[in-house]
Design an enzyme around this catalytic site. Structure first.
Site, PDB file in Angstrom:
ATOM      1  N   ARG A 171       0.864  -1.191   0.000  1.00 44.65           N
ATOM      2  CA  ARG A 171       0.000   0.000   0.000  1.00 44.65           C
ATOM      3  C   ARG A 171       0.894   1.232   0.000  1.00 44.65           C
ATOM      4  O   ARG A 171       1.713   1.405   0.898  1.00 44.65           O
ATOM      5  CB  ARG A 171      -0.915  -0.019   1.235  1.00 44.65           C
ATOM      6  CG  ARG A 171      -1.734   1.234   1.382  1.00 44.65           C
ATOM      7  CD  ARG A 171      -2.728   1.172   2.538  1.00 44.65           C
ATOM      8  NE  ARG A 171      -3.438   2.429   2.585  1.00 44.65           N
ATOM      9  CZ  ARG A 171      -3.311   3.355   3.539  1.00 44.65           C
ATOM     10  NH1 ARG A 171      -2.542   3.136   4.595  1.00 44.65           N
ATOM     11  NH2 ARG A 171      -3.963   4.490   3.455  1.00 44.65           N
ATOM     12  N   GLU A 187      -7.480   8.838   5.881  1.00 46.51           N
ATOM     13  CA  GLU A 187      -7.758   9.499   7.155  1.00 46.51           C
ATOM     14  C   GLU A 187      -8.273  10.933   7.009  1.00 46.51           C
ATOM     15  O   GLU A 187      -7.608  11.902   7.416  1.00 46.51           O
ATOM     16  CB  GLU A 187      -6.500   9.480   8.049  1.00 46.51           C
ATOM     17  CG  GLU A 187      -5.968   8.082   8.303  1.00 46.51           C
ATOM     18  CD  GLU A 187      -4.782   8.050   9.256  1.00 46.51           C
ATOM     19  OE1 GLU A 187      -4.244   9.112   9.597  1.00 46.51           O
ATOM     20  OE2 GLU A 187      -4.394   6.948   9.664  1.00 46.51           O
ATOM     21  N   ASN A 222      -7.611   2.214   9.736  1.00 43.65           N
ATOM     22  CA  ASN A 222      -6.304   2.376  10.389  1.00 43.65           C
ATOM     23  C   ASN A 222      -6.541   2.406  11.882  1.00 43.65           C
ATOM     24  O   ASN A 222      -7.273   3.267  12.387  1.00 43.65           O
ATOM     25  CB  ASN A 222      -5.631   3.691   9.959  1.00 43.65           C
ATOM     26  CG  ASN A 222      -5.275   3.698   8.482  1.00 43.65           C
ATOM     27  OD1 ASN A 222      -5.377   2.671   7.801  1.00 43.65           O
ATOM     28  ND2 ASN A 222      -4.851   4.848   7.980  1.00 43.65           N
ATOM     29  N   GLU A 243      -3.730   0.110   8.121  1.00 43.35           N
ATOM     30  CA  GLU A 243      -2.554   0.509   8.908  1.00 43.35           C
ATOM     31  C   GLU A 243      -2.722  -0.016  10.324  1.00 43.35           C
ATOM     32  O   GLU A 243      -3.801   0.099  10.908  1.00 43.35           O
ATOM     33  CB  GLU A 243      -2.421   2.042   9.016  1.00 43.35           C
ATOM     34  CG  GLU A 243      -1.961   2.725   7.774  1.00 43.35           C
ATOM     35  CD  GLU A 243      -1.782   4.233   7.975  1.00 43.35           C
ATOM     36  OE1 GLU A 243      -1.568   4.676   9.118  1.00 43.35           O
ATOM     37  OE2 GLU A 243      -1.886   4.947   6.965  1.00 43.35           O
TER      38      GLU A 243
HETATM   39  O1  IFM Z   1       2.406   7.893   9.901  1.00 45.31           O
HETATM   40  C1  IFM Z   1       1.007   7.964  10.038  1.00 45.31           C
HETATM   41  C2  IFM Z   1       0.331   7.736   8.702  1.00 45.31           C
HETATM   42  O2  IFM Z   1       0.767   8.635   7.746  1.00 45.31           O
HETATM   43  C3  IFM Z   1      -1.158   7.868   8.847  1.00 45.31           C
HETATM   44  N1  IFM Z   1      -1.663   7.069   9.912  1.00 45.31           N
HETATM   45  C4  IFM Z   1      -0.986   7.119  11.189  1.00 45.31           C
HETATM   46  C5  IFM Z   1       0.496   6.930  11.005  1.00 45.31           C
HETATM   47  C6  IFM Z   1       1.224   6.974  12.367  1.00 45.31           C
HETATM   48  O3  IFM Z   1       1.022   8.201  12.974  1.00 45.31           O
END
Ligand code: IFM
Length: 447
Positions: free
Chosen positions: A83, A172, A298, A352
């Site tokens: 990803r 996000e 995430n 994530e």
């Molecule tokens: O690094 C970030 C990512 O870009 C988006 N989600 C959270 C991660 C950790 O903070």
């Protein structure tokens, strides 16, 4: 490996997608090369005090210049998918009009390099690095940016769509809206709740319109969006804390998931916004609710709500990561079950999950047992949700390698691969060695 996780691989079906994730600004570098335009993060990093270590993304992990060896590195882990995100100003420097052939060529090499190695490309269109030129014309608070984004999405599909497994519109939206436009901690550094709510609406609207346009153009990749969601719970069992948790959950989660799955904003939050509520035009909500092929989640930690704001995670008894985030795998199961209860879900990917830890490199090794345990317990939490009926489809570690952690700069390390920024040497941490062995076991069952 802890005893409880010895048979973890047996809990996942053969077609479950395993991956690692990154984003353009956090790893690419080459910030002013080959015709790339300026992004809002390039600009924001120059604001004194904005980034903890006063760093920027000019070089980052130098990924643009190390693409082939980084692709070999990804393949060596035995993952199914990678990803990544596209830097919009690298492919379309002004966010509208002319495309940059050298920028497009880079992503073509990336995607073709993944396919050549048997890896599925999961492309994200917007992981925050908006072209500065669009910011100068109003950025996400301006409705016109919605249409610029749809054009960009169509252009990327035209160039790469036949080779992608999945396209994510936004990563996000809450972070872009709230951290970028209300709290001012992230680019573009605005501090207005009204702007922030308009941004959230425009992100959702542009997502829905992009899905419609991509499908009308004959999309072959699966189309979805990625939300950062925590599991919200009250600090105590008091009525006041439970009410606070209900409201926080509506503000942080349902403000995004209700429009996507039900075509409406949660009324209690709308009411409390008053004059800060976004301008919504006829038809917007139906566009936002365009069906998803998948939902990306995430997950990092839980949200604890207390009416008097007295909750202190330093005394909660849970271990904290280097970001100061509580380690709470059970919250991931609970979050997934809550989503499954509230909506008819499409396939769900954990797009994530991971943790920042101190990670000293000693004699060529990083003994990050804390990260390995984090991954094992969260993967088990996904299996728990799946066994209770949540349609889980994949899991991706954040992150492939240490990188630029936004306003924290380079001090926070999320990678399962260590990066020595002085030499750009990559070293597999113990967590990467565990993940590789785990994936070998998952795949051995298939053959
Ligand atoms: O690094 C970030 C990512 O870009 C988006 N989600 C959270 C991660 C950790 O903070």
């Amino acid at each position: 490996m802890t005893h409880a996780h010895i048979d973890l691989h047996r809990r996942f079906p053969a077609d479950f997608v395993w991956g690692v994730a990154t984003s353009s600004f956090q790893i690419e570098g080459a910030a002013r090369e080959d015709g790339k335009g300026e992004s809002i993060w390039d600009r924001f990093c120059r604001v004194p005090g904005a980034i903890a270590d006063a760093s920027n993304g000019d070089i980052a992990c130098d990924h643009v210049h190390r693409l082939d060896s980084d692709l070999d590195l990804i393949a060596s882990l035995g993952v199914d998918a990678y990803r990544f995100s596209v830097s919009w100003p690298r492919v379309q420097p002004l966010g509208a009009g002319a495309w940059n052939p050298k920028g497009l060529a880079f992503y073509e090499r990336l995607v073709d390099g993944l396919l050549k190695r048997g890896l599925k490309p999961y492309l994200t269109l917007n992981h925050w690095d908006l072209p500065q030129a669009l910011q100068d014309q109003g950025g996400w608070p301006a409705r016109d940016t919605v249409h610029r984004f749809v054009d960009y999405a169509r252009g990327m599909q035209r160039h790469l769509g036949d080779r992608l497994a999945a396209i994510t519109t936004h990563n996000e939206p809450w972070v872009i809206a709230v951290l970028g436009h209300e709290k001012g901690e992230f680019a573009p550094g605005q501090k207005s709740r009204k702007a922030s709510m308009q941004v959230a609406h425009h992100l959702l609207l542009s997502h829905g319109l992009a899905l419609q346009a991509l499908r009308a153009d004959g999309a072959r990749a699966r189309l979805g969006i990625v939300l950062n969601l925590g599991h919200t719970e009250p600090a105590t069992d008091s009525a006041a804390d439970r009410e606070q948790a209900r409201l926080d959950d509506l503000r942080g989660r349902c403000w995004y998931t209700d429009p996507l799955f039900k075509g409406r904003y949660p009324q209690p939050v709308w009411d409390e916004l008053g004059a800060d509520a976004p301008a919504v035009q006829d038809g917007d909500m139906a566009h936002i609710a365009t069906p998803l092929d998948y939902l990306g989640v995430n997950y990092y930690s839980r949200v604890v709500s207390s009416a008097d704001h007295s909750f202190d995670k330093k005394t909660s008894g849970l271990a904290l990561t280097d970001m100061g985030w509580e380690i709470y795998p059970r919250g991931l199961t609970q979050l997934l079950l809550t989503l499954h209860r509230d909506y008819t879900l499409p396939p769900v990917f954990i797009t994530e999950n991971g943790g920042a830890f101190k990670d000293p490199l000693t004699d060529g090794r990083v003994h990050d047992a804390d990260r390995t345990a984090y991954l094992q317990t969260h993967i088990a939490a996904v299996a728990d949700a799946m066994s209770q009926g949540v349609p889980m489809a994949g899991y991706m570690v954040w992150s492939l390698m240490d990188n630029f952690e936004w306003s924290s700069g380079y001090a926070k390390r999320f990678g399962i691969v260590h990066v020595d920024y002085a030499t750009q040497q990559r070293t597999l941490k113990d967590s990467a060695l565990w993940y590789r062995e785990f994936l070998r076991q998952c795949h051995a069952r298939e053959s």
